[in-house]
Scaffold this active site. Structure first.
Site, PDB file in Angstrom:
ATOM      1  N   TYR A 106       0.870  -1.174   0.000  1.00 17.04           N
ATOM      2  CA  TYR A 106       0.000   0.000   0.000  1.00 17.04           C
ATOM      3  C   TYR A 106       0.907   1.222   0.000  1.00 17.04           C
ATOM      4  CZ  TYR A 106      -3.575   3.340   1.518  1.00 17.04           C
ATOM      5  OH  TYR A 106      -4.425   4.423   1.614  1.00 17.04           O
ATOM      6  N   ASP A 147      -2.045  -1.158  -4.318  1.00 17.04           N
ATOM      7  CA  ASP A 147      -2.523   0.189  -4.597  1.00 17.04           C
ATOM      8  C   ASP A 147      -1.266   1.036  -4.603  1.00 17.04           C
ATOM      9  OD1 ASP A 147      -3.417   2.763  -4.618  1.00 17.04           O
ATOM     10  OD2 ASP A 147      -4.602   2.614  -2.780  1.00 17.04           O
TER      11      ASP A 147
END
Length: 263
Positions: A106, A147
């Protein structure tokens, strides 16, 4: 075949019914989750096990957090990105499973530009580059699912002018992402889908999803050993259309299974 997906679920507890339904329907072998927003003791291990998934978690209360689900045994190698012992944010989890080394990441958002948050993002990506360079020297099949909070090119953005100064589209962010690709990593979706206008994230506001005003910021990056096994890749828009959905949607790829190991 091994089906691998990455998905920022924006709170695993809040999206649990959607997540469980998608696991049943899409039937991935490995799922990399981001922004689970819970510590390990709050993760729904039993629900995952009921569907045949083992889980590893690097969690953080309320914020961040990453996890790996696998239908096969997994072994945790790292639960933090090396290079800064003071960094306590839960943004990196690296495991062995299905004959692969996989990591769920992330990447920091970085907004607002010009603040410590943007500097942290760039520093985090530099640390990642150093770590990945070492992994690539081992010549193992490697999959990084994340992400990334980076739209690599203007064709990954619905309106490049509007987004030009956002941390997700700034040239500094894109350059840091390209440096990873220059190590030898392959963007699984982009290599098979060179066309523009395919997105993985849409703002909750102002009907962005209905108008397809989004960004492609979720990517599966493959080492050469994994890329040689790439069969197909895609973006599954269906979960984003559901009520109470994450603002991201799953990105997936399929690799030929050449594993000779239980891990």
């Amino acid at each position: 075949m091994i089906r691998i997906a990455t998905w920022n679920v924006n709170s695993v507890r809040a999206r649990l019914p959607i997540l469980l339904d998608w696991l049943r329907e899409a039937a991935p072998d490995v799922l990399l989750l981001q922004e689970i927003k819970c510590e390990a003791d709050g993760f729904p291990f039993l629900e995952m096990e009921s569907l045949g998934f083992r889980a590893a978690v690097a969690g953080q209360r309320t914020y961040n957090g990453v996890a790996v689900l696998s239908r096969h045994p997994l072994r945790v190698l790292r639960d933090r990105l090396p290079g800064d012992e003071t960094d306590e944010q839960a943004r990196y989890l690296e495991v062995e499973t299905s004959g692969l080394r996989v990591a769920s990441l992330y990447v920091p958002n970085g907004n607002p530009v010009g603040t410590d948050k943007f500097a942290y993002k760039l520093g985090w990506l530099e640390r990642l580059k150093v770590h990945v360079a070492g992994l690539l020297e081992e010549e193992v099949p490697l999959v990084l699912g994340a992400d990334w909070n980076v739209a690599p090119e203007d064709r990954d953005v619905h309106d490049p002018i509007v987004w030009a100064n956002d941390a997700l589209c700034r040239q500094e962010s894109r350059a840091a992402y390209r440096r990873l690709l220059h190590l030898g990593l392959i963007d699984a979706f982009r290599v098979l889908h060179p066309e523009a206008g395919r997105h993985s994230w849409w703002d909750y506001r102002a009907g962005a999803f209905a108008r397809d005003e989004g960004l492609r910021i979720d990517h599966l990056l493959l080492s050469p050993q994994a890329a040689d096994r790439l069969e197909t890749a895609g973006i599954d828009r269906r979960p984003r259309a559901l009520e109470k959905a994450s603002d991201h949607t799953p990105v997936w790829c399929v690799l030929r299974d050449e594993s000779n190991s239980g891990l």
